[in-house]
Design an enzyme around this catalytic site. Structure first.
Site, PDB file in Angstrom:
ATOM      1  N   ALA A   1      75.700 -11.490 -71.243  1.00 25.57           N
ATOM      2  CA  ALA A   1      75.486 -10.211 -70.577  1.00 25.57           C
ATOM      3  C   ALA A   1      74.911  -9.174 -71.528  1.00 25.57           C
ATOM      4  O   ALA A   1      75.291  -9.099 -72.701  1.00 25.57           O
ATOM      5  CB  ALA A   1      76.806  -9.703 -69.988  1.00 25.57           C
TER       6      ALA A   1
ATOM      7  N   HIS B   1      52.606  -3.402 -70.990  1.00 24.58           N
ATOM      8  CA  HIS B   1      51.552  -2.384 -70.987  1.00 24.58           C
ATOM      9  C   HIS B   1      50.758  -2.440 -72.280  1.00 24.58           C
ATOM     10  O   HIS B   1      51.226  -2.936 -73.308  1.00 24.58           O
ATOM     11  CB  HIS B   1      52.164  -0.991 -70.814  1.00 24.58           C
TER      12      HIS B   1
ATOM     13  N   ARG C   1      75.645 -20.175 -80.598  1.00 29.09           N
ATOM     14  CA  ARG C   1      76.146 -21.516 -80.916  1.00 29.09           C
ATOM     15  C   ARG C   1      75.657 -22.494 -79.875  1.00 29.09           C
ATOM     16  O   ARG C   1      75.187 -22.121 -78.805  1.00 29.09           O
ATOM     17  CB  ARG C   1      77.669 -21.547 -80.991  1.00 29.09           C
TER      18      ARG C   1
ATOM     19  N   ASN D   1      72.454 -12.637 -58.014  1.00 27.21           N
ATOM     20  CA  ASN D   1      73.342 -11.615 -57.499  1.00 27.21           C
ATOM     21  C   ASN D   1      72.561 -10.321 -57.267  1.00 27.21           C
ATOM     22  O   ASN D   1      71.338 -10.283 -57.408  1.00 27.21           O
ATOM     23  CB  ASN D   1      74.513 -11.403 -58.471  1.00 27.21           C
TER      24      ASN D   1
END
Length: 199
Positions: A159, A114, A182, A84
């Site tokens: 998310a 870095h 889980r 997306n």
């Protein structure tokens, strides 16, 4: 050994001032710019550009602009790949996606790290570690996947997660740092209602 060869071999390398590397990034940035400025309806042009940007595309691919990557040729995607809006892939090392990988908006997938030492960091030295994402993986919105991570088949990354270590197959994993919550089970097939016109 060139700076790029150092990067692929896992050594610290000059990612900021080496001419070959800078030119490769600039070429990819131009292609990404062209892709991101395509009309959404011009799917043919988008597909042509994606085949110029990415190293390997095994099947159908949909990337919703904007999309950004560093080199592009270090990215391989399997069949039925989708991401997306606003996906960024920093591919100083190889990034490999399996089949049927779905990526939600605003995700960052970064092989780049870095230098910890400030003097080395100021000289532009970086390290790159490969990232591998298995088959049938769903990555939720605003996820960051960090250098060296492998994500197994059939897994869901929730998310907002920050994935800084390997995640096994067949699990739901969430959080910062991302941890297995889980396993995915047969009962999950009943999670959402399915329309049956014969009922």
């Amino acid at each position: 050994m060139t700076e790029w060869e150092k990067a692929q071999a896992g050594y610290m390398y000059d990612a900021n001032y080496d001419q070959e590397i800078v030119e490769a990034r600039t070429k990819c940035a131009d292609l990404c710019h062209e892709f991101n400025n395509c009309k959404p309806s011009d799917t043919k042009k988008q597909e042509e550009l994606l085949h110029q940007i990415l190293g390997k595309i095994e099947g159908g691919i949909v990337i919703t602009a904007p999309f950004y990557c560093d080199y592009g040729f270090n990215i391989s995607v399997g069949k039925n790949f989708y991401t997306n809006h606003n996906c960024t892939i920093l591919d100083g090392a190889p990034v490999t996606f399996g089949d049927n990988v779905f990526i939600a908006p605003n995700c960052a997938i970064s092989t780049a790290g870095h230098a910890i030492d400030s003097e080395q960091r100021s000289r532009g030295l970086e390290i790159a570690r490969p990232i591998s994402v298995g088959n049938h993986v769903w990555i939720g919105a605003n996820v960051s996947i960090l250098p060296g991570v492998t994500i197994g088949d059939n897994t869901i990354i929730g998310a907002g997660s920050v994935v800084n270590k390997d995640i096994p197959s067949n699990v739901i994993a969430v959080g910062n740092p991302c941890r297995v919550m889980r396993e995915i089970t047969e009962a999950d097939k009943q999670k959402y209602p399915i329309w049956n016109p014969e009922q």
